[in-house]
Design a protein around this motif. Structure first.
Motif, mmCIF file in Angstrom:
data_model
loop_
_atom_site.group_PDB
_atom_site.id
_atom_site.type_symbol
_atom_site.label_atom_id
_atom_site.label_comp_id
_atom_site.label_asym_id
_atom_site.label_seq_id
_atom_site.Cartn_x
_atom_site.Cartn_y
_atom_site.Cartn_z
ATOM 1 N N ALA A 14 71.387 47.223 -93.160
ATOM 2 C CA ALA A 14 72.122 46.110 -92.558
ATOM 3 C C ALA A 14 72.971 45.392 -93.606
ATOM 4 O O ALA A 14 74.123 45.019 -93.342
ATOM 5 C CB ALA A 14 71.152 45.133 -91.907
ATOM 6 N N SER A 72 73.994 45.060 -89.040
ATOM 7 C CA SER A 72 72.750 45.324 -88.314
ATOM 8 C C SER A 72 72.362 46.780 -88.489
ATOM 9 O O SER A 72 73.210 47.629 -88.807
ATOM 10 C CB SER A 72 72.902 45.002 -86.823
ATOM 11 N N ASP A 101 73.463 45.292 -79.226
ATOM 12 C CA ASP A 101 72.452 46.241 -78.760
ATOM 13 C C ASP A 101 71.206 45.459 -78.344
ATOM 14 O O ASP A 101 70.660 44.687 -79.151
ATOM 15 C CB ASP A 101 72.116 47.208 -79.902
ATOM 16 N N VAL A 140 69.126 42.299 -88.867
ATOM 17 C CA VAL A 140 70.414 41.690 -88.514
ATOM 18 C C VAL A 140 70.778 40.662 -89.578
ATOM 19 O O VAL A 140 69.915 39.904 -90.042
ATOM 20 C CB VAL A 140 70.335 40.999 -87.129
ATOM 21 N N LEU A 191 68.208 44.929 -80.556
ATOM 22 C CA LEU A 191 68.285 44.049 -81.721
ATOM 23 C C LEU A 191 67.880 42.607 -81.417
ATOM 24 O O LEU A 191 67.874 41.764 -82.317
ATOM 25 C CB LEU A 191 69.715 44.039 -82.277
ATOM 26 N N ALA A 242 65.378 40.782 -83.775
ATOM 27 C CA ALA A 242 65.921 40.566 -85.117
ATOM 28 C C ALA A 242 67.020 39.506 -85.091
ATOM 29 O O ALA A 242 67.141 38.689 -86.014
ATOM 30 C CB ALA A 242 66.459 41.880 -85.683
ATOM 31 N N LYS A 271 64.214 46.849 -87.020
ATOM 32 C CA LYS A 271 65.570 46.363 -86.840
ATOM 33 C C LYS A 271 65.866 45.247 -87.840
ATOM 34 O O LYS A 271 64.963 44.482 -88.184
ATOM 35 C CB LYS A 271 65.769 45.803 -85.417
ATOM 36 N N ILE A 316 69.117 49.844 -87.104
ATOM 37 C CA ILE A 316 67.905 50.221 -86.378
ATOM 38 C C ILE A 316 67.429 51.554 -86.944
ATOM 39 O O ILE A 316 68.211 52.503 -87.037
ATOM 40 C CB ILE A 316 68.159 50.380 -84.868
#
Length: 262
Positions: free
Chosen positions: A46, A26, A241, A16, A244, A247, A14, A28
């Motif tokens: 990201a 962001s 989410d 961010v 996340l 991160a 992940k 994943i």
């Protein structure tokens, strides 16, 4: 100020990007066998969403099992520190964090200032992890997302004799072959998962407010069962989410470092 966090886990990676306290990008992805490649790929995604380049990032913190192999980070921090910081940033009233990752589960209790006071980790067994649910969902022929919905449809959840993934598989196969409704088997799997996680949460003396992070936070069946077992309502983070959280915590810690708060 623009900072970033990169969380390279065993199953997913992940990333961010935060600008002035707001998430602007962001991503994943599924982790590969090489953490450095997973890290770069997820960070590129990201950054693309944030519409900036890597050179625009002033500070980046890495976390997760692959944190020491991320070439572009300025600092590596533990998953415990990052999940704690991320959960509090997302839900400031949080006092206990339950994070269920792909191959481990963490229960973290915070003090009144949001600092880690006690934590326990289950990383020796797949039971109580996202991997456990993946294996069971595959046996039932459903997606992990659908597994979470089965508890709502169940009338008589089965009981698994063991939370050991190997023995639980045998139980599931036997129940399915005996004609037990899939909803009841799926609900039993969710309950078994919650039972394993509750053991950790109770061991750290979970206190309100309890926040859940990680992909399993999206499994309503596990969450509902867990609430009954620990005696507290579990807050599902909606601001971002829940997968996340680590991160996000890394990116926020990056801001803290740059501004002299850490």
């Amino acid at each position: 100020m623009i900072t970033a966090g990169c969380d390279v886990g065993s199953l997913t990676s992940k990333a961010v990007v935060i600008r002035d306290g707001r998430i602007i990008g962001s991503a994943i992805i599924r982790s590969s066998s090489r953490p450095e490649i997973s890290a770069q790929k997820v960070m590129d995604e990201a950054l693309e969403k944030a519409k900036i380049s890597q050179s625009d990032v002033e500070y980046c913190v890495g976390t997760g099992y692959g944190r020491d192999n991320i070439p572009f980070v300025d600092l590596a921090r533990s998953e415990i520190a990052c999940h704690a910081r991320g959960a509090v940033w997302l839900a400031p009233a949080t006092k206990t964090i339950i994070d269920i990752g792909g191959q481990d589960c963490k229960a973290i209790r915070l003090d009144k200032n949001g600092r880690v006071e006690k934590f326990l980790t289950n990383d020796k067994c797949a039971a109580g992890t996202g991997r456990f649910l993946e294996v069971m969902a595959k046996l039932l022929g459903v997606s992990v997302d659908d597994l979470g919905k089965m508890s709502k449809k169940s009338r008589e959840p089965v009981t698994l004799a063991s939370t050991c993934t190997v023995w639980a598989q045998a139980d599931v196969i036997q129940y399915v072959n005996s004609g037990i409704p899939l909803e009841d088997v799926g609900a039993g799997v969710n309950n078994a998962m919650a039972g394993r996680v509750a053991t950790l949460a109770n061991a750290v003396h979970a206190q309100r407010e309890v926040a859940m992070t990680g992909g399993v936070a999206k499994n309503a069946g596990v969450v509902k069962s867990l609430e009954k077992l620990i005696g507290h309502k579990v807050t599902i983070i909606r601001k971002a989410d829940p997968q996340l959280a680590g991160a996000i915590g890394a990116a926020v810690l990056a801001s803290d470092v740059k501004e002299g708060r850490a």
